[in-house]
Design a protein around this motif. Sequence first.
Motif, PDB file in Angstrom:
ATOM      1  N   TYR A  31       0.827  -1.201   0.000  1.00 40.92           N
ATOM      2  CA  TYR A  31       0.000   0.000   0.000  1.00 40.92           C
ATOM      3  C   TYR A  31       0.867   1.260   0.000  1.00 40.92           C
ATOM      4  O   TYR A  31       0.594   2.222  -0.729  1.00 40.92           O
ATOM      5  CB  TYR A  31      -0.918  -0.012   1.210  1.00 40.92           C
ATOM      6  CG  TYR A  31      -1.900   1.144   1.262  1.00 40.92           C
ATOM      7  CD1 TYR A  31      -3.196   1.001   0.765  1.00 40.92           C
ATOM      8  CD2 TYR A  31      -1.541   2.372   1.810  1.00 40.92           C
ATOM      9  CE1 TYR A  31      -4.098   2.054   0.808  1.00 40.92           C
ATOM     10  CE2 TYR A  31      -2.431   3.435   1.856  1.00 40.92           C
ATOM     11  CZ  TYR A  31      -3.704   3.268   1.356  1.00 40.92           C
ATOM     12  OH  TYR A  31      -4.583   4.326   1.390  1.00 40.92           O
ATOM     13  N   ALA A  32       1.912   1.261   0.824  1.00 35.00           N
ATOM     14  CA  ALA A  32       2.777   2.442   0.922  1.00 35.00           C
ATOM     15  C   ALA A  32       3.422   2.773  -0.416  1.00 35.00           C
ATOM     16  O   ALA A  32       3.607   3.948  -0.762  1.00 35.00           O
ATOM     17  CB  ALA A  32       3.849   2.218   1.990  1.00 35.00           C
ATOM     18  N   ARG A  33       3.744   1.760  -1.207  1.00 38.91           N
ATOM     19  CA  ARG A  33       4.371   2.018  -2.498  1.00 38.91           C
ATOM     20  C   ARG A  33       3.350   2.410  -3.564  1.00 38.91           C
ATOM     21  O   ARG A  33       3.706   3.056  -4.557  1.00 38.91           O
ATOM     22  CB  ARG A  33       5.176   0.787  -2.929  1.00 38.91           C
ATOM     23  CG  ARG A  33       6.485   0.639  -2.165  1.00 38.91           C
ATOM     24  CD  ARG A  33       7.305  -0.531  -2.671  1.00 38.91           C
ATOM     25  NE  ARG A  33       6.861  -1.803  -2.124  1.00 38.91           N
ATOM     26  CZ  ARG A  33       7.273  -2.302  -0.967  1.00 38.91           C
ATOM     27  NH1 ARG A  33       8.136  -1.625  -0.221  1.00 38.91           N
ATOM     28  NH2 ARG A  33       6.852  -3.474  -0.542  1.00 38.91           N
ATOM     29  N   ILE A  34       2.097   2.011  -3.360  1.00 37.89           N
ATOM     30  CA  ILE A  34       1.039   2.380  -4.306  1.00 37.89           C
ATOM     31  C   ILE A  34       0.449   3.743  -3.963  1.00 37.89           C
ATOM     32  O   ILE A  34      -0.017   4.473  -4.847  1.00 37.89           O
ATOM     33  CB  ILE A  34      -0.053   1.288  -4.306  1.00 37.89           C
ATOM     34  CG1 ILE A  34       0.505   0.005  -4.942  1.00 37.89           C
ATOM     35  CG2 ILE A  34      -1.305   1.748  -5.043  1.00 37.89           C
ATOM     36  CD1 ILE A  34      -0.385  -1.192  -4.771  1.00 37.89           C
ATOM     37  N   ASP A  35       0.499   4.110  -2.695  1.00 35.61           N
ATOM     38  CA  ASP A  35      -0.093   5.362  -2.225  1.00 35.61           C
ATOM     39  C   ASP A  35       0.795   6.566  -2.559  1.00 35.61           C
ATOM     40  O   ASP A  35       1.147   7.367  -1.705  1.00 35.61           O
ATOM     41  CB  ASP A  35      -0.314   5.262  -0.708  1.00 35.61           C
ATOM     42  CG  ASP A  35      -1.182   6.397  -0.170  1.00 35.61           C
ATOM     43  OD1 ASP A  35      -1.939   6.990  -0.962  1.00 35.61           O
ATOM     44  OD2 ASP A  35      -1.089   6.672   1.040  1.00 35.61           O
ATOM     45  N   ARG A  36       1.170   6.676  -3.834  1.00 30.52           N
ATOM     46  CA  ARG A  36       2.021   7.768  -4.322  1.00 30.52           C
ATOM     47  C   ARG A  36       1.420   8.285  -5.632  1.00 30.52           C
ATOM     48  O   ARG A  36       1.068   7.509  -6.512  1.00 30.52           O
ATOM     49  CB  ARG A  36       3.457   7.277  -4.571  1.00 30.52           C
ATOM     50  CG  ARG A  36       4.122   6.670  -3.351  1.00 30.52           C
ATOM     51  CD  ARG A  36       5.520   6.156  -3.689  1.00 30.52           C
ATOM     52  NE  ARG A  36       5.465   5.183  -4.795  1.00 30.52           N
ATOM     53  CZ  ARG A  36       6.460   4.981  -5.659  1.00 30.52           C
ATOM     54  NH1 ARG A  36       7.566   5.691  -5.568  1.00 30.52           N
ATOM     55  NH2 ARG A  36       6.327   4.086  -6.620  1.00 30.52           N
ATOM     56  N   SER A  37       1.301   9.553  -5.759  1.00 30.82           N
ATOM     57  CA  SER A  37       0.627  10.147  -6.922  1.00 30.82           C
ATOM     58  C   SER A  37       1.573  10.318  -8.116  1.00 30.82           C
ATOM     59  O   SER A  37       2.615  10.971  -8.002  1.00 30.82           O
ATOM     60  CB  SER A  37       0.061  11.515  -6.545  1.00 30.82           C
ATOM     61  OG  SER A  37      -0.419  12.182  -7.696  1.00 30.82           O
ATOM     62  N   PRO A  38       1.199   9.775  -9.291  1.00 29.42           N
ATOM     63  CA  PRO A  38       1.969  10.007 -10.518  1.00 29.42           C
ATOM     64  C   PRO A  38       1.589  11.319 -11.198  1.00 29.42           C
ATOM     65  O   PRO A  38       2.252  11.744 -12.149  1.00 29.42           O
ATOM     66  CB  PRO A  38       1.590   8.814 -11.416  1.00 29.42           C
ATOM     67  CG  PRO A  38       0.764   7.898 -10.562  1.00 29.42           C
ATOM     68  CD  PRO A  38       0.171   8.746  -9.488  1.00 29.42           C
ATOM     69  N   MET A  39       0.516  11.959 -10.725  1.00 25.40           N
ATOM     70  CA  MET A  39      -0.069  13.095 -11.423  1.00 25.40           C
ATOM     71  C   MET A  39       0.931  14.245 -11.559  1.00 25.40           C
ATOM     72  O   MET A  39       1.631  14.610 -10.622  1.00 25.40           O
ATOM     73  CB  MET A  39      -1.302  13.554 -10.645  1.00 25.40           C
ATOM     74  CG  MET A  39      -2.331  14.330 -11.413  1.00 25.40           C
ATOM     75  SD  MET A  39      -2.799  13.612 -12.955  1.00 25.40           S
ATOM     76  CE  MET A  39      -3.503  15.066 -13.699  1.00 25.40           C
ATOM     77  N   GLY A  40       1.004  14.791 -12.768  1.00 26.46           N
ATOM     78  CA  GLY A  40       1.896  15.905 -13.054  1.00 26.46           C
ATOM     79  C   GLY A  40       3.187  15.490 -13.733  1.00 26.46           C
ATOM     80  O   GLY A  40       4.017  16.337 -14.064  1.00 26.46           O
ATOM     81  N   THR A  41       3.356  14.185 -13.945  1.00 29.89           N
ATOM     82  CA  THR A  41       4.575  13.705 -14.615  1.00 29.89           C
ATOM     83  C   THR A  41       4.375  13.612 -16.125  1.00 29.89           C
ATOM     84  O   THR A  41       5.321  13.301 -16.848  1.00 29.89           O
ATOM     85  CB  THR A  41       4.977  12.319 -14.085  1.00 29.89           C
ATOM     86  OG1 THR A  41       3.906  11.390 -14.310  1.00 29.89           O
ATOM     87  CG2 THR A  41       5.283  12.375 -12.592  1.00 29.89           C
ATOM     88  N   ALA A  68      -0.322   9.846  -0.029  1.00 30.95           N
ATOM     89  CA  ALA A  68       0.627  10.212   1.022  1.00 30.95           C
ATOM     90  C   ALA A  68       1.780  11.040   0.483  1.00 30.95           C
ATOM     91  O   ALA A  68       2.323  11.897   1.177  1.00 30.95           O
ATOM     92  CB  ALA A  68       1.170   8.950   1.690  1.00 30.95           C
ATOM     93  N   THR A  69       2.141  10.784  -0.781  1.00 38.16           N
ATOM     94  CA  THR A  69       3.258  11.494  -1.380  1.00 38.16           C
ATOM     95  C   THR A  69       3.171  11.345  -2.895  1.00 38.16           C
ATOM     96  O   THR A  69       2.151  10.883  -3.424  1.00 38.16           O
ATOM     97  CB  THR A  69       4.603  10.931  -0.849  1.00 38.16           C
ATOM     98  OG1 THR A  69       5.675  11.726  -1.334  1.00 38.16           O
ATOM     99  CG2 THR A  69       4.812   9.488  -1.263  1.00 38.16           C
ATOM    100  N   ILE A  70       4.241  11.737  -3.613  1.00 36.38           N
ATOM    101  CA  ILE A  70       4.273  11.625  -5.060  1.00 36.38           C
ATOM    102  C   ILE A  70       5.266  10.535  -5.476  1.00 36.38           C
ATOM    103  O   ILE A  70       6.134  10.153  -4.699  1.00 36.38           O
ATOM    104  CB  ILE A  70       4.675  12.956  -5.731  1.00 36.38           C
ATOM    105  CG1 ILE A  70       6.097  13.360  -5.295  1.00 36.38           C
ATOM    106  CG2 ILE A  70       3.668  14.048  -5.404  1.00 36.38           C
ATOM    107  CD1 ILE A  70       6.666  14.544  -6.052  1.00 36.38           C
ATOM    108  N   VAL A  71       5.110  10.028  -6.702  1.00 37.87           N
ATOM    109  CA  VAL A  71       6.165   9.216  -7.306  1.00 37.87           C
ATOM    110  C   VAL A  71       7.258  10.189  -7.716  1.00 37.87           C
ATOM    111  O   VAL A  71       7.025  11.099  -8.512  1.00 37.87           O
ATOM    112  CB  VAL A  71       5.654   8.436  -8.530  1.00 37.87           C
ATOM    113  CG1 VAL A  71       6.785   7.585  -9.120  1.00 37.87           C
ATOM    114  CG2 VAL A  71       4.466   7.561  -8.159  1.00 37.87           C
TER     115      VAL A  71
END
Length: 519
Positions: free
Chosen positions: A197-207, A229-232
């Motif tokens: 979950y922690a690795r999936i809970d990252r936003s790709p948006m804006g890349t 929780a954070t961004i990729v």
Amino acid sequence: MMQSRFAPNRRQSRLLGFLTLAVCALASPIPAALAEDAEAPRDEFFWLGEMNKATAVINTEEGLLDLSLAPSIAKALQTVIDDGSKQGADRPRTVITFEPLLIEAGGQEVTLLHAGRSSQDMHATYRAAILRQDLLALAEQLHTTTRTLVDVARTNADTIVPNYTNGVAAQPNSYGHMLLGHAAGFLRDAERLHEAYARIDRSPMGTTVLNGTSWPLDRERMADYLGFATIVDNAYDASQISSMEQPVEVSGVVTTIALHTGNFVEDVMTQYAQTRPWILLEEGGGNTYVSSSMPQKRNPGLLNGTRSAASNALTLAMGPIFQTHNITPGMSDPKDVADNSAMVEAVIDTLARLDRVLKALKINPDRALQELNSDWTASQELADRLMREHGLPFREGHHFASEIVTFARANDMGPLDFPYAEAKRIYAETMAGTDHSEDLPLSEDAFRATLDPVAIVKNRATIGGPQPSEMTRMLAAADEALLAQETWIETRTTRIDDSLERLDKDFQALLTGSAEDKG
């Protein structure tokens, strides 16, 4: 019992639609209200709407979107969202099918929202968001089933039963202790789920596609609005690497849960081959069914169905692995939302069935003890006690115990009726030619007590054993781990809900023209 706070998944949404239609047929004034009040599923369409709402708010406040145009663009977006939320309405799942609806509602100016965006990062974002909510639903069912497992273990802390290795009765054990062993496996599954979950809970948006954009998009705020929780961090990783590995990592979680379930079910199933099992399913209620031709048979339908469900989950879990194999980065093969959600839903179904199994188990402690006393599952204790109390090397004691078992089985004797004189004779023969006395150092009472399966379990001394003190400790530890799981689920669910609520509030301000230019 923890109450679910998740939005309906695809299956639940279809069921809701069916129920709404059924109500429509019975009373026409009611269903319209139901259709309006029913919460829309958090599917691809929903997340495309949320991304567009967040883009409108953020870009307006950052000065990337003209404040004077923002209300009309927001109105067009709201129109599309409202239309898609109507009963039976089409809910486009891609950027290229969603955007024409925006243009139709607000004209070409609406496409100003698409500055610095791509279907690559937008689709990667909703895939992560949906997989994230699927994992939360799985975490909740895993918590529920593990809670039941621990409760049954607590009830059976003092129930002494045979345990099996290599398909053969091995040693006496507390049934509660065995169940806590299974619970430990599911608790590790929860840890794996949390890590995934922690690795999936990252936003790709804006890349955008793979290397960002010349538009200074606020990726962190976008992630916050969407509940991530954070961004990729790396733009190439966002949609080309991590979005491909996410379903594979989830498939690993699904696999271990399904395997743990299958192991448990098969252990129970071994009893159904016996004429007098010590553990069965409570009859009726969908748990068992009578054979169509053999009236004496009570087939364990619930066990069969649970095993089959676990196999189905395993089958679906192999999909992302094979689809990701030998393709170039970023390809869509393993990314299908419906397929990946179906994989998670399959293991949720498996766990729900296992929960029913656990609640339907009927254990016969007297029959279990009878089975223990009819065989020599306590024979290792002879070697252990001779070594522990009389200094006899374990291998010598093991040889003595093995010779007793060989003689007993050849003469159809069990531990309860084995002659003490024969034990003394076999000991003397076993010790002949060694440096040890040929006199058995155990009195008859001590010999009998050594073979008592109940005493063996209670007298275990190692950490993690089935003795009462350790059972108390491990049950408390399991309770603590389950409480931590519940908090974990609640915290992440609340963060997503609160973020979306905050986004909706800020978007409504933009929609009504009350938002201030913060750029």
